[in-house]
Design a protein around this motif. Structure first.
Motif, PDB file in Angstrom:
ATOM      1  N   HIS A 141       0.821  -1.215   0.000  1.00  0.00           N
ATOM      2  CA  HIS A 141       0.000   0.000   0.000  1.00  0.00           C
ATOM      3  C   HIS A 141       0.851   1.260   0.000  1.00  0.00           C
ATOM      4  CE1 HIS A 141      -3.869  -1.929   0.310  1.00  0.00           C
ATOM      5  NE2 HIS A 141      -3.509  -2.618   1.383  1.00  0.00           N
ATOM      6  N   VAL A 142       2.130   1.118   0.317  1.00  0.00           N
ATOM      7  CA  VAL A 142       3.024   2.276   0.361  1.00  0.00           C
ATOM      8  C   VAL A 142       3.281   2.818  -1.044  1.00  0.00           C
ATOM      9  CG1 VAL A 142       5.373   3.029   0.920  1.00  0.00           C
ATOM     10  CG2 VAL A 142       4.120   1.566   2.515  1.00  0.00           C
ATOM     11  N   PHE A 143       3.530   1.911  -2.004  1.00  0.00           N
ATOM     12  CA  PHE A 143       3.873   2.384  -3.351  1.00  0.00           C
ATOM     13  C   PHE A 143       3.102   1.656  -4.450  1.00  0.00           C
ATOM     14  CE2 PHE A 143       7.372  -0.369  -1.734  1.00  0.00           C
ATOM     15  CZ  PHE A 143       7.104  -1.507  -2.485  1.00  0.00           C
ATOM     16  N   GLY A 144       1.989   0.994  -4.098  1.00  0.00           N
ATOM     17  CA  GLY A 144       1.213   0.278  -5.104  1.00  0.00           C
ATOM     18  C   GLY A 144       0.735   1.174  -6.229  1.00  0.00           C
ATOM     19  N   ASP A 145       0.354   2.411  -5.901  1.00  0.00           N
ATOM     20  CA  ASP A 145      -0.128   3.327  -6.931  1.00  0.00           C
ATOM     21  C   ASP A 145       0.966   3.690  -7.923  1.00  0.00           C
ATOM     22  OD1 ASP A 145       1.184   4.696  -4.807  1.00  0.00           O
ATOM     23  OD2 ASP A 145       0.320   6.606  -5.462  1.00  0.00           O
ATOM     24  N   VAL A 146       2.217   3.637  -7.490  1.00  0.00           N
ATOM     25  CA  VAL A 146       3.338   3.981  -8.364  1.00  0.00           C
ATOM     26  C   VAL A 146       3.659   2.839  -9.317  1.00  0.00           C
ATOM     27  CG1 VAL A 146       5.760   4.691  -8.443  1.00  0.00           C
ATOM     28  CG2 VAL A 146       4.283   5.473  -6.577  1.00  0.00           C
ATOM     29  N   VAL A 147       3.566   1.599  -8.824  1.00  0.00           N
ATOM     30  CA  VAL A 147       3.984   0.438  -9.625  1.00  0.00           C
ATOM     31  C   VAL A 147       2.824  -0.203 -10.384  1.00  0.00           C
ATOM     32  CG1 VAL A 147       5.913  -0.023  -8.080  1.00  0.00           C
ATOM     33  CG2 VAL A 147       3.729  -1.174  -7.686  1.00  0.00           C
ATOM     34  N   GLY A 148       1.638   0.400 -10.305  1.00  0.00           N
ATOM     35  CA  GLY A 148       0.518  -0.080 -11.101  1.00  0.00           C
ATOM     36  C   GLY A 148      -0.260  -1.217 -10.484  1.00  0.00           C
ATOM     37  N   LEU A 253      10.221   7.668  -7.228  1.00  0.00           N
ATOM     38  CA  LEU A 253       9.099   7.788  -6.304  1.00  0.00           C
ATOM     39  C   LEU A 253       8.959   6.545  -5.438  1.00  0.00           C
ATOM     40  CD1 LEU A 253       6.794   9.409  -5.226  1.00  0.00           C
ATOM     41  CD2 LEU A 253       5.379   8.707  -7.178  1.00  0.00           C
ATOM     42  N   THR A 254       9.210   5.377  -6.021  1.00  0.00           N
ATOM     43  CA  THR A 254       9.148   4.137  -5.248  1.00  0.00           C
ATOM     44  C   THR A 254      10.173   4.150  -4.123  1.00  0.00           C
ATOM     45  OG1 THR A 254       8.357   2.852  -7.152  1.00  0.00           O
ATOM     46  CG2 THR A 254       9.398   1.622  -5.366  1.00  0.00           C
ATOM     47  N   ARG A 257       9.161   6.597  -1.337  1.00  0.00           N
ATOM     48  CA  ARG A 257       8.118   6.018  -0.495  1.00  0.00           C
ATOM     49  C   ARG A 257       8.681   4.899   0.375  1.00  0.00           C
ATOM     50  NH1 ARG A 257       2.994   6.204  -3.161  1.00  0.00           N
ATOM     51  NH2 ARG A 257       2.459   8.396  -3.504  1.00  0.00           N
ATOM     52  N   SER A 258       9.517   4.062  -0.227  1.00  0.00           N
ATOM     53  CA  SER A 258      10.100   2.952   0.517  1.00  0.00           C
ATOM     54  C   SER A 258      10.953   3.455   1.674  1.00  0.00           C
ATOM     55  CB  SER A 258      10.936   2.077  -0.426  1.00  0.00           C
ATOM     56  OG  SER A 258      11.503   0.995   0.264  1.00  0.00           O
ATOM     57  N   ASN A 259      11.740   4.506   1.429  1.00  0.00           N
ATOM     58  CA  ASN A 259      12.564   5.080   2.491  1.00  0.00           C
ATOM     59  C   ASN A 259      11.704   5.718   3.574  1.00  0.00           C
ATOM     60  OD1 ASN A 259      14.868   4.277   1.165  1.00  0.00           O
ATOM     61  ND2 ASN A 259      15.329   6.285   0.297  1.00  0.00           N
ATOM     62  N   ALA A 260      10.592   6.335   3.166  1.00  0.00           N
ATOM     63  CA  ALA A 260       9.672   6.900   4.145  1.00  0.00           C
ATOM     64  C   ALA A 260       9.082   5.799   5.014  1.00  0.00           C
ATOM     65  CB  ALA A 260       8.566   7.678   3.436  1.00  0.00           C
ATOM     66  N   TRP A 261       8.727   4.683   4.388  1.00  0.00           N
ATOM     67  CA  TRP A 261       8.189   3.536   5.126  1.00  0.00           C
ATOM     68  C   TRP A 261       9.245   2.981   6.082  1.00  0.00           C
ATOM     69  CZ3 TRP A 261       4.162   1.623   7.071  1.00  0.00           C
ATOM     70  CH2 TRP A 261       3.991   0.258   7.326  1.00  0.00           C
ATOM     71  N   SER A 262      10.492   2.966   5.659  1.00  0.00           N
ATOM     72  CA  SER A 262      11.573   2.519   6.535  1.00  0.00           C
ATOM     73  C   SER A 262      11.664   3.382   7.786  1.00  0.00           C
ATOM     74  CB  SER A 262      12.913   2.546   5.794  1.00  0.00           C
ATOM     75  OG  SER A 262      12.965   1.548   4.800  1.00  0.00           O
ATOM     76  N   ARG A 263      11.439   4.678   7.621  1.00  0.00           N
ATOM     77  CA  ARG A 263      11.476   5.572   8.787  1.00  0.00           C
ATOM     78  C   ARG A 263      10.319   5.277   9.738  1.00  0.00           C
ATOM     79  NH1 ARG A 263      12.752   9.087   4.347  1.00  0.00           N
ATOM     80  NH2 ARG A 263      14.998   9.513   4.354  1.00  0.00           N
TER      81      ARG A 263
END
Length: 347
Positions: A141-148, A253-254, A257-263
């Motif tokens: 859900h963190v980057f699903g919109d980016v990867v389609g 963008l992925t 988002r992934s780095n934000a999720w890591s935080r």
């Protein structure tokens, strides 16, 4: 094609278990000695399955300072007699590129990967009675919109994984996602929250990718996945140069988002040891862990399929399995993996 060993060999074997266990009991001196022994054994397990990024100029693959830093992380749990806690952002959703995967739901790849993670915890429980647990911080859900991949598809994937864990009684594994972190099912709102409160700027990321070999290696790996998926989805509609440009922006963008999720993960689980499904440089705080044997160090179960050649199980891309005329095996009404026993006869 490089094929791996059987899954039974990838799950930790009883044959390599120590002859005696370390227990935390007795005087303070005994506790400290036992903690050191337990932590040493835990790291020896993890290092067997390390996913290492060697693209940079690193002097020492077995850096003593890095090993000691990881051991001190585990020591903190052992001294208190607590379960050792690992977190791993992983299992987001299946790639939308059907040239790489069999479908939108978990299959044999996810099952073997989860079995491996549970076996790590089982092995630790053999010589340290409180054992270990792994929180899988699902990031679909963190980057699903980016990867389609739609939020509905991500939710279905995660629910299927949860059912798989419960049916298999993999009690050391738990799923945790964006909705668990912030208590909402409005994923668009939650992604906005991530972008505002936890994300770096695009300029900062680009500068890091330019200067940091590890960041550049991660970008290249993510960019390759993005490009492959776009070619699979729109290869007949756009030029490769256009798709490469679009996938480059998606990769940025992925990673943001992934780095934000890591935080967020670090904020919610500050004491846990951080594992990663991506190859990590030797001195990284994150520890790269290979979930399945594969010839591609970046390949994961959600970007590939399992191929059984009659002797070995390997993670490959779907088109590679089809190229060798492998046959799809079905389980529970949906495709599970490929078999091509003829490959193993003379190998």
């Amino acid at each position: 094609m490089t094929l791996g060993r059987r899954a039974a060999d990838w799950v930790i074997s009883d044959n390599s278990m120590p002859s005696r266990g370390a227990r935390v009991s007795g005087s303070t001196a005994e506790v400290l000695t036992s903690a050191a022994e337990v932590s040493q054994k835990v790291l020896e397990i993890l290092y067997r399955y390390r996913r290492l990024d060697e693209s940079g100029d690193f002097d020492d693959k077995a850096c003593i300072a890095c090993f000691e830093a990881r051991r001190s992380k585990i020591d903190a749990f052992v001294r208190n007699g607590d379960q050792i806690h690992f977190v791993i952002p992983a299992f987001p959703a299946k790639s939308p590129n059907r040239d790489k995967v069999l479908g939108a739901l978990p299959d044999m790849g996810e099952r073997l990967a989860l079995h491996f993670l549970q076996s790590v915890c089982d092995y630790i429980g053999h010589f340290y009675s409180p054992g270990a647990r792994i929180t899988i911080c699902s990031d679909g859900h963190v980057f699903g919109d980016v990867v389609g991949v739609s939020d509905a598809a991500v939710t279905a994937y995660r629910e299927s994984l949860t059912n798989m864990i419960e049916r298999s009684n993999w009690a050391s594994l738990e799923m945790w996602g964006l909705d668990d972190a912030f208590g909402s099912l409005d994923y668009s709102l939650l992604r906005d929250l991530l972008d505002r409160n936890y994300s770096a700027t695009l300029d900062d990321l680009k500068a890091k990718i330019k200067d940091d070999p590890a960041a550049r290696s991660l970008f290249n790996g993510i960019h390759r996945f993005m490009f492959e998926d776009l070619v699979g989805a729109r290869g007949s509609e756009a030029s490769k140069s256009q798709l490469r440009k679009e996938s480059k922006e998606s990769a940025y963008l992925t990673i943001l988002r992934s780095n934000a999720w890591s935080r967020v993960v670090a904020e919610r689980f500050p004491d846990a040891m951080r594992l990663s499904i991506h190859p990590q440089p030797p001195h990284s705080e994150k520890f790269g862990l290979q979930l399945l044997r594969t010839g591609d160090s970046w390949l994961t179960p959600w970007h590939g399929v399992v191929l059984d050649d009659g002797r070995n199980l390997s993670l490959v891309k779907r088109w590679q399995a089809e190229e060798v005329q492998a046959t799809v095996v079905w389980r529970d009404g949906r495709p599970s993996h490929f078999v091509a026993p003829h490959l193993g006869i003379n190998s």
